[in-house]
Design a protein around this motif. Structure first.
Motif, short mmCIF file in Angstrom:
data_model
loop_
_atom_site.label_atom_id
_atom_site.label_comp_id
_atom_site.label_asym_id
_atom_site.label_seq_id
_atom_site.Cartn_x
_atom_site.Cartn_y
_atom_site.Cartn_z
N ARG A 96 -2.95 4.92 -74.59
CA ARG A 96 -2.72 3.83 -75.52
C ARG A 96 -2.83 2.48 -74.81
O ARG A 96 -3.38 1.52 -75.35
CB ARG A 96 -1.34 3.98 -76.16
N ARG A 97 -2.31 2.41 -73.58
CA ARG A 97 -2.41 1.16 -72.81
C ARG A 97 -3.87 0.85 -72.48
O ARG A 97 -4.30 -0.32 -72.56
CB ARG A 97 -1.59 1.30 -71.53
N LEU A 98 -4.63 1.88 -72.14
CA LEU A 98 -6.06 1.66 -71.87
C LEU A 98 -6.78 1.16 -73.12
O LEU A 98 -7.65 0.26 -73.03
CB LEU A 98 -6.69 2.97 -71.39
N GLN A 99 -6.44 1.71 -74.27
CA GLN A 99 -7.06 1.29 -75.51
C GLN A 99 -6.73 -0.17 -75.82
O GLN A 99 -7.60 -0.94 -76.27
CB GLN A 99 -6.60 2.18 -76.68
N MET A 100 -5.49 -0.56 -75.58
CA MET A 100 -5.09 -1.96 -75.81
C MET A 100 -5.88 -2.90 -74.90
O MET A 100 -6.34 -3.96 -75.33
CB MET A 100 -3.59 -2.11 -75.58
N CYS A 101 -6.03 -2.48 -73.63
CA CYS A 101 -6.79 -3.31 -72.69
C CYS A 101 -8.25 -3.43 -73.13
O CYS A 101 -8.87 -4.51 -73.04
CB CYS A 101 -6.69 -2.73 -71.29
N TYR A 102 -8.80 -2.31 -73.60
CA TYR A 102 -10.18 -2.34 -74.05
C TYR A 102 -10.34 -3.27 -75.26
O TYR A 102 -11.31 -4.05 -75.35
CB TYR A 102 -10.66 -0.94 -74.42
N GLN A 118 -8.66 -9.65 -63.07
CA GLN A 118 -7.24 -9.51 -62.78
C GLN A 118 -6.59 -8.43 -63.66
O GLN A 118 -5.75 -7.65 -63.19
CB GLN A 118 -6.53 -10.86 -62.99
N ALA A 119 -7.00 -8.42 -64.94
CA ALA A 119 -6.45 -7.40 -65.84
C ALA A 119 -6.85 -6.00 -65.39
O ALA A 119 -6.05 -5.05 -65.46
CB ALA A 119 -6.92 -7.65 -67.27
N GLN A 120 -8.10 -5.85 -64.94
CA GLN A 120 -8.55 -4.55 -64.44
C GLN A 120 -7.76 -4.14 -63.19
O GLN A 120 -7.40 -2.96 -63.03
CB GLN A 120 -10.04 -4.60 -64.12
N GLN A 121 -7.50 -5.10 -62.32
CA GLN A 121 -6.72 -4.80 -61.13
C GLN A 121 -5.29 -4.37 -61.48
O GLN A 121 -4.73 -3.44 -60.89
CB GLN A 121 -6.70 -6.01 -60.19
N GLN A 122 -4.70 -5.10 -62.46
CA GLN A 122 -3.35 -4.74 -62.90
C GLN A 122 -3.31 -3.34 -63.51
O GLN A 122 -2.37 -2.57 -63.29
CB GLN A 122 -2.84 -5.77 -63.91
N LEU A 123 -4.37 -3.03 -64.28
CA LEU A 123 -4.43 -1.70 -64.90
C LEU A 123 -4.57 -0.62 -63.84
O LEU A 123 -3.90 0.41 -63.89
CB LEU A 123 -5.61 -1.65 -65.88
N ALA A 124 -5.41 -0.88 -62.86
CA ALA A 124 -5.60 0.10 -61.79
C ALA A 124 -4.30 0.29 -60.99
O ALA A 124 -3.93 1.41 -60.64
CB ALA A 124 -6.73 -0.35 -60.85
N ALA A 125 -3.59 -0.82 -60.74
CA ALA A 125 -2.32 -0.72 -60.01
C ALA A 125 -1.28 0.06 -60.82
O ALA A 125 -0.52 0.87 -60.27
CB ALA A 125 -1.80 -2.12 -59.68
N ALA A 126 -1.27 -0.21 -62.13
CA ALA A 126 -0.32 0.51 -62.98
C ALA A 126 -0.62 2.00 -63.00
O ALA A 126 0.31 2.83 -62.96
CB ALA A 126 -0.37 -0.06 -64.40
N LYS A 127 -1.92 2.35 -63.05
CA LYS A 127 -2.29 3.76 -63.04
C LYS A 127 -1.87 4.42 -61.72
O LYS A 127 -1.35 5.54 -61.71
CB LYS A 127 -3.79 3.90 -63.25
N GLU A 128 -2.08 3.72 -60.60
CA GLU A 128 -1.70 4.28 -59.30
C GLU A 128 -0.18 4.43 -59.18
O GLU A 128 0.32 5.42 -58.64
CB GLU A 128 -2.23 3.39 -58.17
N THR A 129 0.52 3.41 -59.71
CA THR A 129 1.98 3.48 -59.67
C THR A 129 2.49 4.67 -60.47
O THR A 129 3.37 5.43 -60.04
CB THR A 129 2.60 2.18 -60.22
N LEU A 130 1.93 4.84 -61.69
CA LEU A 130 2.35 5.94 -62.54
C LEU A 130 1.99 7.27 -61.90
O LEU A 130 2.79 8.23 -61.89
CB LEU A 130 1.69 5.82 -63.91
N ARG A 131 0.77 7.35 -61.35
CA ARG A 131 0.34 8.60 -60.72
C ARG A 131 1.23 8.94 -59.52
O ARG A 131 1.63 10.09 -59.31
CB ARG A 131 -1.13 8.49 -60.28
N GLU A 176 -8.53 -5.89 -75.99
CA GLU A 176 -8.44 -7.28 -75.53
C GLU A 176 -9.75 -7.71 -74.88
O GLU A 176 -10.23 -8.83 -75.08
CB GLU A 176 -7.28 -7.41 -74.55
N TYR A 177 -10.31 -6.81 -74.10
CA TYR A 177 -11.59 -7.13 -73.44
C TYR A 177 -12.69 -7.37 -74.47
O TYR A 177 -13.48 -8.32 -74.36
CB TYR A 177 -11.97 -5.98 -72.50
N HIS A 178 -12.74 -6.50 -75.49
CA HIS A 178 -13.76 -6.65 -76.52
C HIS A 178 -13.60 -7.97 -77.29
O HIS A 178 -14.58 -8.64 -77.62
CB HIS A 178 -13.68 -5.47 -77.49
N ALA A 179 -12.33 -8.35 -77.55
CA ALA A 179 -12.10 -9.61 -78.25
C ALA A 179 -12.53 -10.80 -77.42
O ALA A 179 -13.12 -11.76 -77.93
CB ALA A 179 -10.62 -9.72 -78.63
N LEU A 180 -12.25 -10.74 -76.12
CA LEU A 180 -12.63 -11.85 -75.25
C LEU A 180 -14.15 -11.96 -75.10
O LEU A 180 -14.71 -13.06 -74.98
CB LEU A 180 -11.98 -11.68 -73.88
#
Length: 409
Positions: A284-290, A311-324, A292-296
């Motif tokens: 769901r978080r990935l979908q929200m990011c997508y 920056q948003a991609q980096q934050q997403l990647a960091a969040a995924k690594e943190t969760l993993r 936002e990207y499409h709107a921009l």
């Protein structure tokens, strides 16, 4: 002319005749209690009456104190007694050593008396109940080794929580000697401190069969336990004194196992559900990011925002690594805990000890631990890893064996 004797001599002679009769030294009598007096000395004085006759009876304090109820006028009882003569008054009477309610009505009256007395003392108070452990490692069972209750509990354990280990303290579950055996088994398990919870169990039966679980000695033993005790006696409609004093009452032995043991399949299903929920949140978080990207990307100012997207991609990647990493650490921690628990259980296994060349000595089915438990001529059973042996004790020495009796291992 007949010999002239004193009254004392007469009474003494009659008394000797009564007390020398083998039948009258231990006799059981059924009758109804009349003229009951509980003397301040602690003795019971009363009469036993049937349809046509009565006899005086006395029960001395030492025997009366063992009763779990107090006789009442009109109660039908069976007494075990000896017959004699009170020499001073020339009174023929019976000296009662034990007394039992006779019939359901009298038994129920005794039950209610004991229940009220123990409740008044606080043995049933809810605030005194001890909580059960959520994940017990070892469970003590007090029941008959040949009864259905043992099979029912082990079957539930195999289905719900196979990692559970049980320590059986065999005891009779009906009969005159059963209460002492049950109380002794509970006391031993509690004193040894090797179990997290104790289940006292018996399958269904008549009210007379279950009457042993109404004993005052068993009730006070369970109340004094430091270990939580679960009562699992009879059927759902059956209640005993043990049910009221135990920390938890189960309707049946099967229900007791279900209350004490965690539901392994349900816990596994819960873990799977949590894992799927975490995956859905990430998607769901990935979908929200997508979105936002499409709107921009549709804005004319998109060319000026590449840095924000990066920056948003980096934050997403960091969040995924943190969760993993969090999920991985949690799984590793739980796996390590499980491995330690399994290793601990394996180290405590008696089979592991036997496999290292040791053996266990049993006398009359019980492990020998103390010097005082052995005598020359005793028959012992030696248990080795995978086989056993029978032997006879030749002699017992203090410390190690003499040199000529030692054998190199």
């Amino acid at each position: 002319m007949a010999n002239i004797i004193t009254v004392t001599a007469l009474n003494r002679y009659v008394r000797s005749l009564l007390e020398s009769d083998a039948v009258l030294t231990d006799v059981a009598i059924r009758g109804e209690v009349q003229n009951f007096v509980h003397h301040r000395s602690g003795h019971f004085y009363f009469s036993l009456k049937d349809e046509t006759c009565s006899v005086k009876a006395v029960m001395f304090r030492s025997n009366a104190a063992r009763l779990s109820f107090e006789p009442e006028n009109g109660m039908s009882v069976v007494v075990r007694c000896r017959v004699s003569l009170y020499e001073r008054d020339g009174a023929f009477q019976v000296y009662v050593e034990d007394l039992f309610p006779d019939g359901l009505g009298a038994a129920q009256m005794a039950f209610e008396q004991l229940k009220a007395r123990l409740a008044k003392e606080g043995l049933f108070a809810p605030e005194k109940k001890k909580p059960l452990p959520a994940f017990p490692h070892r469970i003590g069972l007090v029941t008959s080794k040949s009864g259905a209750a043992l099979h029912d509990i082990l079957s539930v354990a195999q289905r719900r929580w196979p990692a559970a280990r049980f320590l059986l303290a065999h005891a009779g579950v009906q009969g005159r000697e059963a209460e002492d055996e049950l109380a002794g088994a509970v006391q031993r398990l509690d004193a040894e401190g090797q179990v997290d919870v104790i289940i006292v169990a018996r399958g269904g039966g008549s009210r007379e069969d279950l009457w042993v679980f109404n004993g005052e000695k068993l009730a006070r033993t369970v109340y004094a336990c430091r270990t939580p005790v679960v009562s699992a006696v009879g059927h759902e409609i059956d209640y005993t004194i043990l049910d009221f004093v135990a920390d938890l009452r189960a309707a049946t032995p099967t229900a007791a196992a279900e209350l004490v043991l965690p539901d392994g399949p349900a816990l596994r299903a819960q873990v799977v559900q949590l894992r799927e929920k975490a995956r859905a949140l990430v998607l769901r978080r990935l979908q929200m990011c997508y979105n936002e990207y499409h709107a921009l990307s549709s804005l004319s100012a998109y060319a000026r925002l590449p840095r924000r997207v990066e920056q948003a991609q980096q934050q997403l990647a960091a969040a995924k690594e943190t969760l993993r990493g969090a999920v991985g650490r949690s799984a590793a921690q739980k796996s390590e805990q499980l491995s330690r628990a399994a290793a601990l259980l394996d180290s405590l296994s008696p089979h592991r000890t036997l496999s290292r060349g040791y053996c266990a000595a049993l006398k009359d089915g019980r492990a020998v631990r103390l010097r005082e438990e052995l005598s020359p001529g005793d028959r012992l059973t030696l248990l080795f890893s995978g086989f056993g042996a029978r032997c006879t004790v030749d002699k017992i020495t203090e410390g190690s064996l003499p040199d000529e009796e030692k054998t190199e291992l």
